[in-house]
Design a protein around this motif. Structure first.
Motif, PDB file in Angstrom:
ATOM      1  N   TYR A 160     -16.835 -39.098  52.760  1.00  0.00           N
ATOM      2  CA  TYR A 160     -15.649 -39.262  51.813  1.00  0.00           C
ATOM      3  C   TYR A 160     -14.669 -38.081  51.786  1.00  0.00           C
ATOM      4  O   TYR A 160     -15.153 -37.163  52.250  1.00  0.00           O
ATOM      5  CB  TYR A 160     -16.313 -39.556  50.462  1.00  0.00           C
ATOM      6  N   PHE A 190     -11.036 -36.131  50.555  1.00  0.00           N
ATOM      7  CA  PHE A 190     -10.286 -36.054  49.552  1.00  0.00           C
ATOM      8  C   PHE A 190      -9.097 -34.987  49.529  1.00  0.00           C
ATOM      9  O   PHE A 190      -9.202 -34.004  50.568  1.00  0.00           O
ATOM     10  CB  PHE A 190     -10.988 -35.409  48.161  1.00  0.00           C
ATOM     11  N   TYR A 225      -7.016 -32.454  47.016  1.00  0.00           N
ATOM     12  CA  TYR A 225      -6.701 -31.747  45.683  1.00  0.00           C
ATOM     13  C   TYR A 225      -5.513 -30.886  45.796  1.00  0.00           C
ATOM     14  O   TYR A 225      -5.172 -30.386  46.755  1.00  0.00           O
ATOM     15  CB  TYR A 225      -7.788 -30.989  45.347  1.00  0.00           C
ATOM     16  N   LEU A 268      -7.839 -27.825  39.844  1.00  0.00           N
ATOM     17  CA  LEU A 268      -7.795 -28.822  40.785  1.00  0.00           C
ATOM     18  C   LEU A 268      -7.400 -30.102  40.263  1.00  0.00           C
ATOM     19  O   LEU A 268      -8.106 -30.773  39.489  1.00  0.00           O
ATOM     20  CB  LEU A 268      -8.909 -28.836  41.747  1.00  0.00           C
ATOM     21  N   LEU A 278      -6.949 -34.074  41.319  1.00  0.00           N
ATOM     22  CA  LEU A 278      -7.184 -35.072  42.556  1.00  0.00           C
ATOM     23  C   LEU A 278      -6.082 -35.830  42.967  1.00  0.00           C
ATOM     24  O   LEU A 278      -5.366 -36.413  41.911  1.00  0.00           O
ATOM     25  CB  LEU A 278      -8.269 -36.084  42.240  1.00  0.00           C
ATOM     26  N   LYS A 318      -8.151 -40.149  47.565  1.00  0.00           N
ATOM     27  CA  LYS A 318      -9.535 -40.092  47.980  1.00  0.00           C
ATOM     28  C   LYS A 318      -9.726 -41.284  48.993  1.00  0.00           C
ATOM     29  O   LYS A 318      -9.011 -42.384  48.885  1.00  0.00           O
ATOM     30  CB  LYS A 318     -10.551 -40.032  47.036  1.00  0.00           C
ATOM     31  N   PHE A 344     -12.702 -43.551  50.825  1.00  0.00           N
ATOM     32  CA  PHE A 344     -14.158 -43.887  51.046  1.00  0.00           C
ATOM     33  C   PHE A 344     -14.399 -44.989  52.157  1.00  0.00           C
ATOM     34  O   PHE A 344     -15.368 -44.487  52.863  1.00  0.00           O
ATOM     35  CB  PHE A 344     -14.830 -44.624  49.596  1.00  0.00           C
ATOM     36  N   PHE A 350      -5.566 -28.587  48.856  1.00  0.00           N
ATOM     37  CA  PHE A 350      -7.114 -28.424  49.414  1.00  0.00           C
ATOM     38  C   PHE A 350      -7.464 -29.874  50.035  1.00  0.00           C
ATOM     39  O   PHE A 350      -7.510 -30.958  49.256  1.00  0.00           O
ATOM     40  CB  PHE A 350      -7.902 -27.814  48.451  1.00  0.00           C
ATOM     41  N   GLN A 372     -17.194 -34.880  51.777  1.00  0.00           N
ATOM     42  CA  GLN A 372     -18.380 -35.140  50.687  1.00  0.00           C
ATOM     43  C   GLN A 372     -19.184 -36.246  51.429  1.00  0.00           C
ATOM     44  O   GLN A 372     -18.548 -37.219  51.886  1.00  0.00           O
ATOM     45  CB  GLN A 372     -18.125 -35.536  49.378  1.00  0.00           C
ATOM     46  N   VAL A 405     -19.482 -31.021  47.650  1.00  0.00           N
ATOM     47  CA  VAL A 405     -18.266 -31.213  48.307  1.00  0.00           C
ATOM     48  C   VAL A 405     -17.775 -29.925  49.296  1.00  0.00           C
ATOM     49  O   VAL A 405     -17.926 -28.897  48.647  1.00  0.00           O
ATOM     50  CB  VAL A 405     -17.116 -31.254  47.214  1.00  0.00           C
ATOM     51  N   PHE A 408     -14.854 -28.017  50.932  1.00  0.00           N
ATOM     52  CA  PHE A 408     -13.518 -27.539  50.862  1.00  0.00           C
ATOM     53  C   PHE A 408     -12.857 -27.061  52.182  1.00  0.00           C
ATOM     54  O   PHE A 408     -13.535 -26.104  52.863  1.00  0.00           O
ATOM     55  CB  PHE A 408     -13.019 -26.858  49.897  1.00  0.00           C
ATOM     56  N   GLY A 409     -11.621 -27.429  52.535  1.00  0.00           N
ATOM     57  CA  GLY A 409     -11.035 -26.591  53.522  1.00  0.00           C
ATOM     58  C   GLY A 409     -10.355 -25.436  52.984  1.00  0.00           C
ATOM     59  O   GLY A 409     -10.509 -25.022  51.545  1.00  0.00           O
ATOM     60  N   GLY A 442      -7.420 -24.556  52.516  1.00  0.00           N
ATOM     61  CA  GLY A 442      -6.305 -24.613  51.715  1.00  0.00           C
ATOM     62  C   GLY A 442      -4.978 -24.361  52.537  1.00  0.00           C
ATOM     63  O   GLY A 442      -4.957 -23.451  53.505  1.00  0.00           O
ATOM     64  N   TYR A 467     -18.653 -23.910  40.902  1.00  0.00           N
ATOM     65  CA  TYR A 467     -17.828 -23.197  42.114  1.00  0.00           C
ATOM     66  C   TYR A 467     -17.151 -21.892  41.944  1.00  0.00           C
ATOM     67  O   TYR A 467     -16.649 -21.572  40.659  1.00  0.00           O
ATOM     68  CB  TYR A 467     -16.473 -24.137  42.817  1.00  0.00           C
ATOM     69  N   SER A 482     -10.945 -20.369  49.402  1.00  0.00           N
ATOM     70  CA  SER A 482     -11.197 -21.797  49.054  1.00  0.00           C
ATOM     71  C   SER A 482     -12.247 -21.706  48.023  1.00  0.00           C
ATOM     72  O   SER A 482     -12.916 -20.808  47.725  1.00  0.00           O
ATOM     73  CB  SER A 482     -11.301 -22.512  50.196  1.00  0.00           C
ATOM     74  N   LEU A 483     -12.823 -23.038  47.749  1.00  0.00           N
ATOM     75  CA  LEU A 483     -13.799 -22.900  46.713  1.00  0.00           C
ATOM     76  C   LEU A 483     -15.210 -23.096  47.343  1.00  0.00           C
ATOM     77  O   LEU A 483     -15.362 -23.759  48.767  1.00  0.00           O
ATOM     78  CB  LEU A 483     -13.633 -24.331  46.005  1.00  0.00           C
ATOM     79  N   LEU A 527     -15.044 -22.404  38.504  1.00  0.00           N
ATOM     80  CA  LEU A 527     -15.019 -23.879  38.188  1.00  0.00           C
ATOM     81  C   LEU A 527     -15.799 -24.566  37.843  1.00  0.00           C
ATOM     82  O   LEU A 527     -16.773 -24.472  38.820  1.00  0.00           O
ATOM     83  CB  LEU A 527     -13.720 -24.361  39.147  1.00  0.00           C
ATOM     84  N   GLN A 530     -15.266 -35.940  42.352  1.00  0.00           N
ATOM     85  CA  GLN A 530     -15.616 -34.774  41.393  1.00  0.00           C
ATOM     86  C   GLN A 530     -14.416 -34.396  40.777  1.00  0.00           C
ATOM     87  O   GLN A 530     -13.298 -34.281  41.357  1.00  0.00           O
ATOM     88  CB  GLN A 530     -16.229 -33.529  42.282  1.00  0.00           C
ATOM     89  N   PHE A 584     -12.537 -31.630  38.386  1.00  0.00           N
ATOM     90  CA  PHE A 584     -12.490 -30.091  38.080  1.00  0.00           C
ATOM     91  C   PHE A 584     -11.787 -29.858  36.723  1.00  0.00           C
ATOM     92  O   PHE A 584     -11.035 -30.257  35.961  1.00  0.00           O
ATOM     93  CB  PHE A 584     -11.937 -29.315  39.006  1.00  0.00           C
ATOM     94  N   GLY A 585     -12.670 -28.690  36.050  1.00  0.00           N
ATOM     95  CA  GLY A 585     -11.972 -27.920  34.913  1.00  0.00           C
ATOM     96  C   GLY A 585     -10.818 -26.883  35.279  1.00  0.00           C
ATOM     97  O   GLY A 585     -10.725 -26.772  36.593  1.00  0.00           O
TER      98      GLY A 585
END
Lengths: 114, 115
Positions: free
Chosen positions: A32, A34, A36, A44, A46, A49, A51, A90, A94, A102, A104-105, A107, B35, B42-43, B92, B104, B106-107
């Protein structure tokens, strides 16, 4: 190992110009995917996405992304950038199946000039 | 999507102390994730918290340094213990819904500075 690569650390575009942010992934199976966005001092959000199905995905704020299996890419695009789009973007991936980690790249920081 | 809040939003702490970060969700969720985002980075996933069981930590993160509680389906805490300047980061929490939405959310994050 699974990874997500964003080759551009920083991009500057003029307001009104088009934008493309690059993302490549390395996963055993198609994950998957995404995008962000993180504005300064914010969490972050979204954008969109992927799928399965249609490889061109529409998101919020006028963004879209295209999944290309042959290139293991998921590039983000916007036809006309607004000053409020300045932020860090980002790409993330997933494994399918629910409740998976998940990745992440690193950024891409977007600067928009008048 | 879920609405997620975190407390505190930011804090400045002294070396050797601890900080506990709270994450509250407006709906019941199965999985919560913590995270870390180091300055300019990055995260990185610290751990996954499922209600009623011990958190699962990623490589490089240990329970003694990052104890997590998950007392119910809407709340979790992350404690960062024995703080050092290297712990200065944004922390986060994120959630994925009970129906396995595979997305997902995020806060807003907690910005920690350790002096």
């Amino acid at each position: 190992a699974q990874s997500v690569t964003q080759p551009d650390i920083h991009i500057t575009v003029s307001e009104g110009a088009s934008l493309e942010l690059r993302c490549n992934y390395s996963y055993g199976a198609t994950p998957y995917l995404f995008w962000y966005v993180q504005s300064p001092g914010q969490g972050l959000q979204l954008l969109l996405k992927y799928f399965s199905g249609d490889t061109l995905v529409q998101g919020i704020k006028g963004f879209e992304a295209e999944f290309k299996r042959s290139q293991s890419s998921f590039n983000l695009r916007k036809p006309s950038v607004h000053w409020s789009d300045a932020a860090e973007y980002f790409c993330a991936a997933q494994d399918s199946g629910g409740y998976q980690k998940v990745t992440f790249g690193t950024g891409t920081k977007l600067q928009v000039i008048p | 999507s879920a609405v997620i809040s975190q407390k505190p939003s930011r804090d400045i702490c002294q070396r050797g102390t601890s900080l506990t970060i709270q994450c509250q969700v407006d709906s019941q969720v199965t999985m919560m994730f913590w995270y870390r985002q180091q300055p300019g980075q990055s995260l990185t996933l610290i751990a996954t918290a499922n209600q009623g069981s011990e958190a699962t930590y990623e490589s490089g993160f240990v329970i003694d340094k990052f104890p997590i509680s998950r007392p119910n389906l809407t709340f979790s805490t992350l404690t960062v213990s024995n703080l050092s300047p290297e712990d200065s980061s944004i922390y986060l929490c994120s959630v994925e819904g009970t129906t396995g939405t595979d997305t997902q959310y995020f806060g807003p994050g907690t910005r920690l500075t350790v002096l």
